[in-house]
Write a protein that holds these residues in place. Structure first.
Motif, PDB file in Angstrom:
ATOM      1  N   SER A  13       0.616  -1.280   0.325  1.00 14.89           N
ATOM      2  CA  SER A  13      -0.248  -0.077  -0.078  1.00 14.89           C
ATOM      3  C   SER A  13       0.563   1.462  -0.415  1.00 14.89           C
ATOM      4  CB  SER A  13      -1.337   0.637   1.488  1.00 14.89           C
ATOM      5  OG  SER A  13       0.040   0.015   2.522  1.00 14.89           O
ATOM      6  N   GLN A  14       2.393   1.777   0.651  1.00  8.63           N
ATOM      7  CA  GLN A  14       2.787   2.271   0.426  1.00  8.63           C
ATOM      8  C   GLN A  14       4.169   1.914  -0.666  1.00  8.63           C
ATOM      9  OE1 GLN A  14       4.546   2.383   4.545  1.00  8.63           O
ATOM     10  NE2 GLN A  14       2.470   2.800   5.372  1.00  8.63           N
ATOM     11  N   ALA A  15       3.731   1.171  -1.429  1.00 12.57           N
ATOM     12  CA  ALA A  15       5.307   1.131  -1.751  1.00 12.57           C
ATOM     13  C   ALA A  15       4.636   1.798  -3.773  1.00 12.57           C
ATOM     14  CB  ALA A  15       5.593  -0.210  -2.385  1.00 12.57           C
ATOM     15  N   VAL A  16       6.260   1.822  -4.074  1.00 15.21           N
ATOM     16  CA  VAL A  16       6.126   2.048  -5.769  1.00 15.21           C
ATOM     17  C   VAL A  16       6.718   1.142  -6.676  1.00 15.21           C
ATOM     18  CG1 VAL A  16       6.902   3.803  -7.374  1.00 15.21           C
ATOM     19  CG2 VAL A  16       6.212   4.983  -4.729  1.00 15.21           C
ATOM     20  N   VAL A  17       5.692   0.885  -7.070  1.00 13.14           N
ATOM     21  CA  VAL A  17       6.205  -0.442  -7.959  1.00 13.14           C
ATOM     22  C   VAL A  17       7.104  -0.524  -9.244  1.00 13.14           C
ATOM     23  CG1 VAL A  17       5.619  -2.414  -9.400  1.00 13.14           C
ATOM     24  CG2 VAL A  17       4.537  -1.384  -7.159  1.00 13.14           C
ATOM     25  N   GLN A  18       8.487  -1.010  -9.214  1.00 12.89           N
ATOM     26  CA  GLN A  18       9.453  -0.372 -10.437  1.00 12.89           C
ATOM     27  C   GLN A  18       8.955  -2.070 -10.890  1.00 12.89           C
ATOM     28  OE1 GLN A  18      12.397   1.435 -10.978  1.00 12.89           O
ATOM     29  NE2 GLN A  18      11.555   0.787 -12.971  1.00 12.89           N
ATOM     30  N   THR A  29      -2.460  -3.513 -12.027  1.00 11.29           N
ATOM     31  CA  THR A  29      -3.479  -3.361 -10.950  1.00 11.29           C
ATOM     32  C   THR A  29      -3.928  -2.162 -11.272  1.00 11.29           C
ATOM     33  OG1 THR A  29      -2.609  -5.313 -10.177  1.00 11.29           O
ATOM     34  CG2 THR A  29      -4.894  -4.186  -9.203  1.00 11.29           C
ATOM     35  N   GLU A  30      -5.510  -1.797 -11.326  1.00 15.80           N
ATOM     36  CA  GLU A  30      -5.848  -0.114 -10.799  1.00 15.80           C
ATOM     37  C   GLU A  30      -5.465  -0.047  -9.527  1.00 15.80           C
ATOM     38  OE1 GLU A  30      -9.597  -0.167 -11.943  1.00 15.80           O
ATOM     39  OE2 GLU A  30      -9.103  -0.246 -13.801  1.00 15.80           O
ATOM     40  N   GLY A  31      -4.856   1.674  -8.812  1.00 15.55           N
ATOM     41  CA  GLY A  31      -4.567   1.776  -8.000  1.00 15.55           C
ATOM     42  C   GLY A  31      -3.923   1.756  -7.508  1.00 15.55           C
ATOM     43  N   GLU A  32      -2.972   0.630  -8.035  1.00 14.69           N
ATOM     44  CA  GLU A  32      -1.238   1.101  -7.189  1.00 14.69           C
ATOM     45  C   GLU A  32      -0.202   2.290  -8.215  1.00 14.69           C
ATOM     46  OE1 GLU A  32       0.169  -3.381  -6.807  1.00 14.69           O
ATOM     47  OE2 GLU A  32       0.352  -3.107  -8.914  1.00 14.69           O
ATOM     48  N   ARG A  33       0.980   2.515  -7.836  1.00 19.27           N
ATOM     49  CA  ARG A  33       1.674   3.548  -8.099  1.00 19.27           C
ATOM     50  C   ARG A  33       2.681   2.651  -8.464  1.00 19.27           C
ATOM     51  NH1 ARG A  33       1.146   7.615  -2.770  1.00 19.27           N
ATOM     52  NH2 ARG A  33      -1.186   7.591  -3.318  1.00 19.27           N
ATOM     53  N   TYR A  34       4.461   3.175  -9.486  1.00 17.54           N
ATOM     54  CA  TYR A  34       4.885   2.929 -10.792  1.00 17.54           C
ATOM     55  C   TYR A  34       5.465   3.544 -11.167  1.00 17.54           C
ATOM     56  CZ  TYR A  34       0.834  -0.865 -11.099  1.00 17.54           C
ATOM     57  OH  TYR A  34       0.383  -1.498 -10.429  1.00 17.54           O
ATOM     58  N   VAL A  35       6.513   3.659 -11.265  1.00 14.63           N
ATOM     59  CA  VAL A  35       8.163   4.370 -11.409  1.00 14.63           C
ATOM     60  C   VAL A  35       7.276   4.026 -12.846  1.00 14.63           C
ATOM     61  CG1 VAL A  35       9.996   4.878 -12.335  1.00 14.63           C
ATOM     62  CG2 VAL A  35       9.478   4.074  -9.394  1.00 14.63           C
ATOM     63  N   ALA A  36       8.003   5.194 -13.890  1.00 14.49           N
ATOM     64  CA  ALA A  36       7.358   5.249 -14.937  1.00 14.49           C
ATOM     65  C   ALA A  36       8.543   6.118 -15.976  1.00 14.49           C
ATOM     66  CB  ALA A  36       5.723   5.671 -15.637  1.00 14.49           C
ATOM     67  N   ARG A  37       8.279   5.855 -17.106  1.00 12.18           N
ATOM     68  CA  ARG A  37       9.491   6.936 -18.051  1.00 12.18           C
ATOM     69  C   ARG A  37       8.907   7.619 -19.446  1.00 12.18           C
ATOM     70  NH1 ARG A  37      14.802   7.961 -17.995  1.00 12.18           N
ATOM     71  NH2 ARG A  37      14.578   5.868 -16.078  1.00 12.18           N
ATOM     72  N   VAL A  38       9.150   8.918 -19.693  1.00 11.44           N
ATOM     73  CA  VAL A  38       8.296   9.844 -20.436  1.00 11.44           C
ATOM     74  C   VAL A  38       8.857   8.921 -21.805  1.00 11.44           C
ATOM     75  CG1 VAL A  38       7.904  11.050 -21.984  1.00 11.44           C
ATOM     76  CG2 VAL A  38       7.623  11.064 -19.300  1.00 11.44           C
ATOM     77  N   ASN A  39       7.754   8.760 -22.928  1.00 11.94           N
ATOM     78  CA  ASN A  39       8.771   8.231 -24.360  1.00 11.94           C
ATOM     79  C   ASN A  39       7.929   9.276 -24.881  1.00 11.94           C
ATOM     80  OD1 ASN A  39       5.965   7.480 -24.765  1.00 11.94           O
ATOM     81  ND2 ASN A  39       6.848   5.199 -24.626  1.00 11.94           N
ATOM     82  N   GLU A  76       0.407   7.196 -10.778  1.00  5.07           N
ATOM     83  CA  GLU A  76      -0.887   5.577  -9.985  1.00  5.07           C
ATOM     84  C   GLU A  76      -2.114   5.401 -11.504  1.00  5.07           C
ATOM     85  OE1 GLU A  76      -4.900   6.103  -7.358  1.00  5.07           O
ATOM     86  OE2 GLU A  76      -2.970   6.862  -6.767  1.00  5.07           O
ATOM     87  N   LEU A  77      -1.902   3.991 -11.709  1.00  2.00           N
ATOM     88  CA  LEU A  77      -2.717   3.450 -12.901  1.00  2.00           C
ATOM     89  C   LEU A  77      -4.235   3.805 -12.221  1.00  2.00           C
ATOM     90  CD1 LEU A  77      -3.531   2.247 -14.720  1.00  2.00           C
ATOM     91  CD2 LEU A  77      -3.084  -0.246 -13.536  1.00  2.00           C
ATOM     92  N   ALA A  78      -4.533   5.023 -13.170  1.00  2.79           N
ATOM     93  CA  ALA A  78      -6.512   4.996 -13.037  1.00  2.79           C
ATOM     94  C   ALA A  78      -7.547   4.516 -12.869  1.00  2.79           C
ATOM     95  CB  ALA A  78      -6.809   6.283 -13.601  1.00  2.79           C
ATOM     96  N   PHE A  88      -3.035   6.374 -16.818  1.00  2.00           N
ATOM     97  CA  PHE A  88      -2.338   7.272 -16.280  1.00  2.00           C
ATOM     98  C   PHE A  88      -2.453   8.608 -14.815  1.00  2.00           C
ATOM     99  CE2 PHE A  88      -0.082   4.066 -17.745  1.00  2.00           C
ATOM    100  CZ  PHE A  88      -0.247   2.439 -16.588  1.00  2.00           C
ATOM    101  N   GLU A  89      -2.495   8.465 -13.869  1.00  2.00           N
ATOM    102  CA  GLU A  89      -2.909  10.470 -13.159  1.00  2.00           C
ATOM    103  C   GLU A  89      -0.905  10.528 -12.700  1.00  2.00           C
ATOM    104  OE1 GLU A  89      -5.704  10.657 -10.804  1.00  2.00           O
ATOM    105  OE2 GLU A  89      -7.303  10.440 -12.361  1.00  2.00           O
ATOM    106  N   PRO A  90      -0.614  11.752 -12.695  1.00  2.00           N
ATOM    107  CA  PRO A  90       0.868  11.602 -11.717  1.00  2.00           C
ATOM    108  C   PRO A  90       0.604  11.593 -10.184  1.00  2.00           C
ATOM    109  CG  PRO A  90       0.013  13.411 -12.152  1.00  2.00           C
ATOM    110  CD  PRO A  90      -1.024  12.465 -13.326  1.00  2.00           C
ATOM    111  N   ALA A  91       1.227  10.797  -9.261  1.00  2.00           N
ATOM    112  CA  ALA A  91       1.124  10.546  -8.077  1.00  2.00           C
ATOM    113  C   ALA A  91       1.781  11.544  -7.013  1.00  2.00           C
ATOM    114  CB  ALA A  91       1.812   9.457  -7.814  1.00  2.00           C
TER     115      ALA A  91
END
Length: 630
Positions: A13-18, A29-39, A76-78, A88-91
């Motif tokens: 619940s507190q983690a950001v997923v790589q 999964t919806e609601g999870e937060r992820y490290v992303a890179r702009v392409n 965050e996967l919205a 996605f939305e920025p966290a």
């Protein structure tokens, strides 16, 4: 974002997923937060990548700042929309912990791919071959169950996934397709695995190979103590050959081009072919993974070794194959083999020898992984290579047992074996429907075809002559009878012209000595060859005299030797002649009482005279002499 942990170190619940590069949409999964890179940056937002296979849009209405390609952020996967698009939305956070996530795909075993045609599958295994074609790049990948081609297209003739090499452990994602009755995977992505994932796959593969390579426990075809003591060595060879097939390493079989040599090589060839068919998803794999090649000499000539090495290096460079394992059958045990072995020793080409010629262990064993030979157990040539190899073939594929019951008897008759077990082998063959006469006909037909085929293996033809591999019984009988008649007619014609030119004398030990100048008094370049001609003359003289007989058929630079009732040691005689006649260039060998030698033409008379002197000093074998008298 330098603090990286695993899911065990931080709450989800507190983690950001790589995400690992190989992760797919199944791993988000919806609601999870992820490290992303702009392409990509567009008017309506930014596109971001979470892995090589997961990307989506951050809409401009949710952005509070501007981004450029390459920038990293937490999203965050919205929503996962019905069409599969990801929103996605920025966290807008700087996380304390980043949790790495490996792909969560379900692996599909290659052995059941045919049940998944048209579906996307995930494979894990080792790359055993990389072949570049004029179209796709073909990666052959093995897992615990089988080996399958995986085709990747980068462009016509362009190497796809250039970082992936033979020996790498990979994850393959792709769609199962069929092509010419073969199953293959059309690659969407190949990921090289490292560290823990690589070790896990390698350990899994090794455990599976070790289990599948273990030969079954079988009783030998006959109860024979002389053979039984060699069974542990044959099991080691069987285990090594089975492992070689399972690891997709090619095998080259070299064998003496005579009846016993074929009885040794052909059953092993058939057993290995059937194992290859079970291991590879491609029906054509056995043509590329296994080659059987006859050798005229009873040792591995430099010409043969050079040809084998050249072809193997070419297959490696053109087709991405591993260098092969070399299996020597009914030859390979003597000093004459050493130069060829030393040539191969410069490359990664393991050598296994199964032979019954009088060996020189010190000469060959530094270069071979296994050396199976009855002489190393206090036995001799009467245990033929064919007898040993049938047991080896059964250890590779025990379902062959019924097809091979007659083969040891053919081998023994072809090589004139006087082994105690010959009666048992003949009885075993009779139970399988083969009389002694029919077995001798098979042996003659094999010898005849070996001459006609020369350097060609004649795979299907020899299977038909030997009567194995779902043979047509009527065709087998008719073919063998025809070839036996042709061989007999050719031998009779040769001996009709040659017998009157055979010189005879009694030598000091009382044996009959028969000599024939084959170059002057035998037809050349036709069947029977010099060795066969000498052997047929010898057999007739033994039958005629019922006494100890030595026969020599000679040409400008060679001599063929046969003996019954006299204790000869042809390999030792060759060694002594070399010491006594400098410049004669004597070489060769074979069995103790059957063999051939070569020399320089100018020293022929000196070599033959010295040879006869040594034969005259040899002891008469009383046991064999009494057999001849009967």
């Amino acid at each position: 974002m330098t603090n990286v942990s695993t899911a065990d170190d931080a709450g989800e619940s507190q983690a950001v997923v790589q995400l690992a590069p190989g992760c797919t949409r199944e791993d988000v999964t919806e609601g999870e937060r992820y490290v992303a890179r702009v392409n990509g940056v567009v008017d309506y937002g930014i596109f971001v990548d979470l892995s090589e296979n997961v990307s989506g849009l951050v809409h401009e209405s949710t952005l509070s700042r501007q981004y450029e390609v390459g920038d990293e952020l937490v999203v965050e996967l919205a929503e996962i929309r019905q069409n599969g698009d990801l929103s996605f939305e920025p966290a807008d956070i700087e996380p304390e912990n980043v949790v790495e996530r490996a792909p969560s795909y379900d692996r599909t075993a290659t052995a059941v791919l045919r049940q998944n045609v048209g579906q996307t599958v995930h494979l894990e295994g080792e790359v055993v071959q990389v072949k570049q074609t004029g179209g796709p790049t073909i990666f052959r990948v093995r897992d615990e169950t089988a080996i399958v081609p995986c085709t990747a297209f980068e462009g016509a003739g362009v190497r796809a996934h250039a970082a992936v090499e033979v020996g790498d452990v990979v994850h393959v994602r792709g769609v199962v397709e069929t092509r010419e009755d073969s199953v293959q995977v059309e690659v969407d992505d190949i990921e090289r695995l490292n560290d823990d994932r690589e070790r896990s796959v390698r350990n899994r593969l090794e455990a599976a190979v070790a289990e599948r390579a273990e030969p079954p426990e079988l009783d030998p075809l006959v109860d024979w103590p002389a053979l039984e003591q060699m069974l542990p060595e044959l099991r080691r060879v069987a285990r090594r050959l089975r492992r070689t097939v399972l690891e997709s390493r090619p095998i080259r079989i070299r064998h003496h081009a005579d009846g016993d040599g074929m009885c040794a090589a052909v059953p092993v060839q058939l057993a290995l072919e059937r194992l290859i068919e079970k291991t590879h998803a491609e029906p054509s794999a056995k043509r590329h993974q296994l080659k059987r090649l006859p050798s005229k000499a009873p040792y591995y000539e430099m010409e043969d070794a050079t040809r084998d090495l050249n072809y193997s290096l070419g297959d490696r460079d053109r087709h991405g194959q591993k260098l092969p394992l070399l299996l020597m059958l009914d030859n390979g045990s003597t000093e004459e083999d050493r130069p060829a072995y030393r040539t191969l020793d410069h490359y990664d080409i393991p050598i296994i020898v199964l032979d019954h010629h009088h060996p020189d262990p010190e000469a060959v064993e530094p270069f071979v992984e296994e050396h199976v030979n009855p002489y190393l157990h206090g036995e001799d040539y009467r245990i033929t290579a064919g007898m040993l190899s049938v047991e080896l073939a059964r250890m590779i594929d025990p379902t062959l047992t019924d097809e091979l019951r007659h083969v040891p008897a053919v081998a023994g008759l072809s090589d004139r074996s006087k082994a105690d077990a010959m009666d048992d082998y003949l009885a075993l063959a009779k139970e399988a429907g083969h009389s002694r006469d029919s077995l001798e006909e098979i042996g003659e037909a094999l010898d005849y075809e070996a001459y006609m085929l020369r350097y060609d293996a004649g795979r299907t033809l020899i299977y038909d002559v030997l009567g194995i591999d779902d043979v047509d019984e009527a065709r087998h009988r008719d073919l063998v009878t025809f070839l036996d008649d042709r061989a007999g007619d050719a031998v009779d014609a040769q001996l009709d012209d040659a017998m009157s030119h055979v010189d005879h004398e009694r030598i000091a030990n009382g044996a009959h000595l028969y000599r024939l100048d084959l170059d002057a008094h035998a037809h050349r370049f036709t069947y029977p060859a010099p060795g066969k001609t000498t052997g047929e003359i010898h057999d007739r003289k033994v039958t005629e005299t019922r006494e100890p007989v030595i026969s020599i058929g000679y040409g400008p630079d060679f001599a063929v030797l046969r003996s019954d009732g006299v204790r000869l040691d042809i390999p030792q005689m060759v060694s002594d002649l070399n010491d006594e006649l400098p410049g004669a260039g004597v070489s060769g060998g074979g069995h103790l009482v059957v063999g051939s030698i070569r020399f320089v033409p100018g020293m022929r008379e000196a070599v033959l005279d010295a040879l006869v002197e040594k034969m005259a000093d040899a002891e008469i074998d009383e046991a064999l002499s009494s057999t001849l008298d009967r």
